[in-house]
Design an enzyme around this catalytic site. Structure first.
Site, mmCIF file in Angstrom:
data_model
loop_
_atom_site.group_PDB
_atom_site.id
_atom_site.type_symbol
_atom_site.label_atom_id
_atom_site.label_comp_id
_atom_site.label_asym_id
_atom_site.label_seq_id
_atom_site.Cartn_x
_atom_site.Cartn_y
_atom_site.Cartn_z
ATOM 1 N N LYS A 8 0.883 -1.165 0.000
ATOM 2 C CA LYS A 8 0.000 0.000 0.000
ATOM 3 C C LYS A 8 0.924 1.219 0.000
ATOM 4 O O LYS A 8 1.664 1.447 0.963
ATOM 5 C CB LYS A 8 -0.910 0.024 1.219
ATOM 6 C CG LYS A 8 -1.866 1.211 1.201
ATOM 7 C CD LYS A 8 -2.806 1.210 2.388
ATOM 8 C CE LYS A 8 -3.686 2.455 2.313
ATOM 9 N NZ LYS A 8 -4.377 2.699 3.578
ATOM 10 N N ASN A 10 0.808 4.383 0.560
ATOM 11 C CA ASN A 10 0.840 5.414 1.597
ATOM 12 C C ASN A 10 0.921 4.837 3.010
ATOM 13 O O ASN A 10 0.664 5.531 3.983
ATOM 14 C CB ASN A 10 -0.351 6.363 1.458
ATOM 15 C CG ASN A 10 -1.683 5.680 1.685
ATOM 16 O OD1 ASN A 10 -1.766 4.464 1.708
ATOM 17 N ND2 ASN A 10 -2.727 6.466 1.841
ATOM 18 N N CYS A 11 1.331 3.583 3.125
ATOM 19 C CA CYS A 11 1.505 2.937 4.427
ATOM 20 C C CYS A 11 2.980 3.008 4.817
ATOM 21 O O CYS A 11 3.843 2.528 4.080
ATOM 22 C CB CYS A 11 1.040 1.482 4.342
ATOM 23 S SG CYS A 11 1.502 0.471 5.767
ATOM 24 N N SER A 12 3.262 3.582 5.962
ATOM 25 C CA SER A 12 4.661 3.754 6.364
ATOM 26 C C SER A 12 5.363 2.408 6.556
ATOM 27 O O SER A 12 6.535 2.257 6.199
ATOM 28 C CB SER A 12 4.760 4.604 7.629
ATOM 29 O OG SER A 12 4.085 3.980 8.707
ATOM 30 N N LEU A 15 6.064 1.005 3.087
ATOM 31 C CA LEU A 15 7.153 1.765 2.466
ATOM 32 C C LEU A 15 8.508 1.375 3.057
ATOM 33 O O LEU A 15 9.498 1.253 2.337
ATOM 34 C CB LEU A 15 6.913 3.263 2.616
ATOM 35 C CG LEU A 15 5.808 3.841 1.744
ATOM 36 C CD1 LEU A 15 5.452 5.260 2.200
ATOM 37 C CD2 LEU A 15 6.220 3.839 0.281
#
Length: 119
Positions: A8, A10-12, A15
């Site tokens: 995903k 925009n998931c830290s 990432l």
């Protein structure tokens, strides 16, 4: 070794795992699972390889988990898989496939267990 990450953007955590994979010198296949959810066959295979039940892989935070009443123990595994396919955000992330190994990279450092070691 081929590596795939169900990611995903925009998931830290996702990432961070993606960065760790790249830092290991691997260019992974990146699947944005919200835009390209796994098929039922793929999801069932991932669950089997993770040695997890559908309930174990359900994400609760920032999902329709509560509004769908998924905490009710009466839902069967097949029904939970149906919900996950209809609402991919319910699938916990990131899932990483490296060769024959599959891992839910939570915490992110778990991914190091299945990445090739630098020489």
């Amino acid at each position: 070794m081929s590596v795939t990450i169900y990611h995903k953007p925009n998931c830290s955590t996702s990432l961070k795992v993606l960065g760790m994979i790249k830092a290991a010198g691997v260019t992974p296949k990146v699947i944005n699972y919200l835009e390209n959810p796994p098929s039922r066959k793929t999801l069932v295979s991932l669950l089997r390889r993770l040695k997890m039940s559908p309930r174990d892989l359900l994400r609760r935070k920032n999902t329709p988990y509560d509004e769908l009443g998924l905490g009710d123990p009466g839902w069967s595994d097949e029904q939970l898989i149906d919900f996950m396919l209809a609402h991919p955000v319910l699938i916990e992330r990131p899932i990483v496939v490296a060769g024959r190994r599959v891992i839910l990279a939570r915490p992110p450092e778990e991914v190091l267990k299945i990445l090739p070691r630098a020489v």
